[in-house]
Design an enzyme around this catalytic site. Sequence first.
Site, PDB file in Angstrom:
ATOM      1  N   HIS A 224      12.041   7.645  13.210  1.00  0.00           N
ATOM      2  CA  HIS A 224      10.869   6.784  13.020  1.00  0.00           C
ATOM      3  C   HIS A 224       9.572   7.571  13.193  1.00  0.00           C
ATOM      4  O   HIS A 224       8.708   7.225  13.996  1.00  0.00           O
ATOM      5  CB  HIS A 224      10.903   5.596  13.985  1.00  0.00           C
ATOM      6  CG  HIS A 224      10.141   4.409  13.474  1.00  0.00           C
ATOM      7  ND1 HIS A 224      10.431   3.120  13.845  1.00  0.00           N
ATOM      8  CD2 HIS A 224       9.088   4.309  12.611  1.00  0.00           C
ATOM      9  CE1 HIS A 224       9.594   2.284  13.249  1.00  0.00           C
ATOM     10  NE2 HIS A 224       8.775   2.985  12.491  1.00  0.00           N
ATOM     11  N   ILE A 225       9.428   8.633  12.399  1.00  0.00           N
ATOM     12  CA  ILE A 225       8.254   9.507  12.493  1.00  0.00           C
ATOM     13  C   ILE A 225       7.404   9.464  11.231  1.00  0.00           C
ATOM     14  O   ILE A 225       6.494  10.279  11.072  1.00  0.00           O
ATOM     15  CB  ILE A 225       8.664  10.961  12.785  1.00  0.00           C
ATOM     16  CG1 ILE A 225       9.609  11.488  11.692  1.00  0.00           C
ATOM     17  CG2 ILE A 225       9.310  11.072  14.162  1.00  0.00           C
ATOM     18  CD1 ILE A 225       9.874  12.986  11.776  1.00  0.00           C
ATOM     19  N   GLY A 226       7.689   8.523  10.340  1.00  0.00           N
ATOM     20  CA  GLY A 226       6.960   8.479   9.080  1.00  0.00           C
ATOM     21  C   GLY A 226       5.451   8.461   9.241  1.00  0.00           C
ATOM     22  O   GLY A 226       4.723   9.106   8.488  1.00  0.00           O
TER      23      GLY A 226
ATOM     24  N   GLU B 294      16.951   1.903  17.697  1.00  0.00           N
ATOM     25  CA  GLU B 294      16.215   3.163  17.726  1.00  0.00           C
ATOM     26  C   GLU B 294      16.061   3.658  19.161  1.00  0.00           C
ATOM     27  O   GLU B 294      15.669   2.877  20.032  1.00  0.00           O
ATOM     28  CB  GLU B 294      14.844   2.984  17.079  1.00  0.00           C
ATOM     29  CG  GLU B 294      14.950   2.666  15.586  1.00  0.00           C
ATOM     30  CD  GLU B 294      13.599   2.550  14.896  1.00  0.00           C
ATOM     31  OE1 GLU B 294      12.554   2.642  15.594  1.00  0.00           O
ATOM     32  OE2 GLU B 294      13.571   2.364  13.675  1.00  0.00           O
TER      33      GLU B 294
ATOM     34  N   ARG C  94       0.810  -1.219   0.000  1.00  0.00           N
ATOM     35  CA  ARG C  94       0.000   0.000   0.000  1.00  0.00           C
ATOM     36  C   ARG C  94       0.845   1.272   0.000  1.00  0.00           C
ATOM     37  O   ARG C  94       0.581   2.216  -0.742  1.00  0.00           O
ATOM     38  CB  ARG C  94      -0.932  -0.015   1.213  1.00  0.00           C
ATOM     39  CG  ARG C  94      -1.915  -1.186   1.249  1.00  0.00           C
ATOM     40  CD  ARG C  94      -2.648  -1.213   2.585  1.00  0.00           C
ATOM     41  NE  ARG C  94      -3.582  -2.321   2.688  1.00  0.00           N
ATOM     42  CZ  ARG C  94      -3.237  -3.540   3.103  1.00  0.00           C
ATOM     43  NH1 ARG C  94      -1.984  -3.792   3.455  1.00  0.00           N
ATOM     44  NH2 ARG C  94      -4.137  -4.496   3.180  1.00  0.00           N
ATOM     45  N   ILE C  95       1.848   1.316   0.875  1.00  0.00           N
ATOM     46  CA  ILE C  95       2.659   2.522   0.982  1.00  0.00           C
ATOM     47  C   ILE C  95       3.470   2.741  -0.285  1.00  0.00           C
ATOM     48  O   ILE C  95       3.538   3.851  -0.822  1.00  0.00           O
ATOM     49  CB  ILE C  95       3.573   2.449   2.216  1.00  0.00           C
ATOM     50  CG1 ILE C  95       2.728   2.443   3.502  1.00  0.00           C
ATOM     51  CG2 ILE C  95       4.552   3.617   2.238  1.00  0.00           C
ATOM     52  CD1 ILE C  95       3.509   2.163   4.764  1.00  0.00           C
TER      53      ILE C  95
ATOM     54  N   ASP D 207      14.390   6.761   8.029  1.00  0.00           N
ATOM     55  CA  ASP D 207      13.467   7.028   9.132  1.00  0.00           C
ATOM     56  C   ASP D 207      13.519   5.927  10.175  1.00  0.00           C
ATOM     57  O   ASP D 207      12.910   6.039  11.231  1.00  0.00           O
ATOM     58  CB  ASP D 207      12.032   7.169   8.601  1.00  0.00           C
ATOM     59  CG  ASP D 207      11.056   7.618   9.673  1.00  0.00           C
ATOM     60  OD1 ASP D 207      11.380   8.586  10.398  1.00  0.00           O
ATOM     61  OD2 ASP D 207       9.975   7.001   9.800  1.00  0.00           O
TER      62      ASP D 207
ATOM     63  N   ASP E  32       8.784  -7.059  -6.244  1.00  0.00           N
ATOM     64  CA  ASP E  32       8.015  -7.682  -5.167  1.00  0.00           C
ATOM     65  C   ASP E  32       7.744  -9.125  -5.561  1.00  0.00           C
ATOM     66  O   ASP E  32       6.850  -9.403  -6.370  1.00  0.00           O
ATOM     67  CB  ASP E  32       6.690  -6.942  -4.924  1.00  0.00           C
ATOM     68  CG  ASP E  32       6.014  -7.387  -3.631  1.00  0.00           C
ATOM     69  OD1 ASP E  32       6.079  -8.595  -3.302  1.00  0.00           O
ATOM     70  OD2 ASP E  32       5.429  -6.539  -2.943  1.00  0.00           O
TER      71      ASP E  32
END
Length: 298
Positions: A272-274, A253, A142-143, A248, A163
């Site tokens: 990691h704020i996507g 982390e 999806r992304i 990201d 993919d």
Amino acid sequence: MIWIPREIHVDAVADLETWADVRRGWGAEAVAEDAIAPLVEGILLRTARLDAPQLERMPRLRLIARHGVGTDTVDTVFARERGIRVTITPEANVLSVAEHAVALLMAVRRGIVAAATGAASRAELIGGELSGSTLGLIGFGRIARRVARIGQGGFGMRVRAYDPGLSDDEVRAGGAEPCSLDDLLDEADAVSVHVPLVSTTRGLLGAEQFRRMPSHAIVVNTSRGGVVDEDALAEALDAGELGGAGLDVSEIEPMPDDHPLRGRANVVITPHIGGQTREAMRRVAMEAAASLRSELAP
């Protein structure tokens, strides 16, 4: 009883409280996990980890609703053995993560962070255009499909996707040209990673893959840190084998301050704020809460 270890959107908490006994692990009303573990039937899990010993202490647990799409913070093998369902929110943060991936690509390609912080001089800041370049997508869920639409519609980029879980016709239907991983790496001016972290994808991009890529190419990763070999990435950048990276996510982390990828004018790192937009945070929380309601509400 519903247990929420980390803070989530207030609307989701309010929704859960209309039908369930909700206990939270933050704020003035914080309750320790050990104190309620035997009573917990559902968990709305954002960034905390749930390992087998924790799950063992929760004999009534029936559902873990993940606030996001990854399940790598949950011992899913143990959960499956115990008959505990684990759900995700696959649609809620698609747009936010896709926009962030494109933002990282633009920031690296144009040297925006280096320019804003004074890390490079004006004479050194000769950026590149996205228009007409080739965007390679590893994973085409999806992304990635949203990234493809932005790249094609907004910049006129040629989009290729690898993919192995999709047929060529499915990739074409999603708006990209199907290709092998090697062909993608050989041709792409930018590679954006969109696969989960599993045994077959750990270290998927390493020294061999970076050597295949054009020396001006940019790597963007908004999926999981372990998919990209960070040491190999740093070495490839040192050797001039790549043009830069936008990350990201990282193996550890937050990324340590002394990490070899930090302090580089051609690397943009975000914590990691996507998926962390106001809109997405509410959608994700509400979708996870809906899973709990569907499964556990009387």
